[in-house]
Design a protein around this motif. Structure first.
Motif, short mmCIF file in Angstrom:
data_model
loop_
_atom_site.label_atom_id
_atom_site.label_comp_id
_atom_site.label_asym_id
_atom_site.label_seq_id
_atom_site.Cartn_x
_atom_site.Cartn_y
_atom_site.Cartn_z
N ALA A 32 0.83 -1.20 0.00
CA ALA A 32 0.00 0.00 0.00
C ALA A 32 0.87 1.25 0.00
O ALA A 32 0.56 2.23 -0.70
CB ALA A 32 -0.93 -0.01 1.21
N SER A 33 1.94 1.24 0.76
CA SER A 33 2.85 2.39 0.79
C SER A 33 3.51 2.61 -0.57
O SER A 33 3.64 3.75 -1.04
CB SER A 33 3.93 2.19 1.85
N ALA A 34 3.92 1.52 -1.22
CA ALA A 34 4.55 1.63 -2.53
C ALA A 34 3.57 2.18 -3.57
O ALA A 34 3.93 3.05 -4.37
CB ALA A 34 5.08 0.27 -2.97
N VAL A 35 2.35 1.70 -3.55
CA VAL A 35 1.35 2.19 -4.51
C VAL A 35 1.05 3.66 -4.26
O VAL A 35 0.92 4.45 -5.21
CB VAL A 35 0.06 1.33 -4.43
N THR A 36 0.96 4.05 -3.00
CA THR A 36 0.71 5.45 -2.67
C THR A 36 1.85 6.34 -3.15
O THR A 36 1.63 7.41 -3.73
CB THR A 36 0.50 5.62 -1.15
N ALA A 37 3.10 5.91 -2.92
CA ALA A 37 4.25 6.70 -3.35
C ALA A 37 4.31 6.80 -4.87
O ALA A 37 4.55 7.88 -5.42
CB ALA A 37 5.53 6.07 -2.81
N LEU A 38 4.08 5.70 -5.56
CA LEU A 38 4.10 5.73 -7.02
C LEU A 38 3.00 6.63 -7.57
O LEU A 38 3.22 7.37 -8.54
CB LEU A 38 3.96 4.32 -7.58
N THR A 39 1.84 6.59 -6.97
CA THR A 39 0.74 7.46 -7.41
C THR A 39 1.08 8.92 -7.19
O THR A 39 0.83 9.77 -8.05
CB THR A 39 -0.56 7.09 -6.67
N ALA A 40 1.68 9.23 -6.03
CA ALA A 40 2.05 10.61 -5.73
C ALA A 40 3.09 11.12 -6.73
O ALA A 40 2.98 12.25 -7.22
CB ALA A 40 2.58 10.72 -4.31
N TYR A 41 4.12 10.32 -7.02
CA TYR A 41 5.14 10.75 -7.97
C TYR A 41 4.57 10.88 -9.38
O TYR A 41 4.95 11.78 -10.13
CB TYR A 41 6.32 9.78 -7.96
#
Length: 53
Positions: A32-41
């Motif tokens: 979930a953290s990885a998906v959130t970071a990728l979405t933000a970038y």
């Protein structure tokens, strides 16, 4: 043929081992953290660049 999706556990069945439950929790939290970071970038990349900002 074996079911692909398992049903809920039977009433009174022992829960899975603690290490397995913690591994699932940590794995889902990291994913979930990885998906959130990728979405933000990805969203940041869509913003226009402003000079001086």
């Amino acid at each position: 043929m074996r079911d692909i999706i398992e049903g809920p556990p039977e009433p009174g069945a022992p829960p899975p081992p603690l290490w397995k439950r913690l591994a699932w929790f940590v794995g889902l939290a990291l994913a979930a953290s990885a998906v959130t970071a990728l979405t933000a970038y990805a969203m940041k990349a869509l913003l226009p660049d402003y000079p001086g900002g």
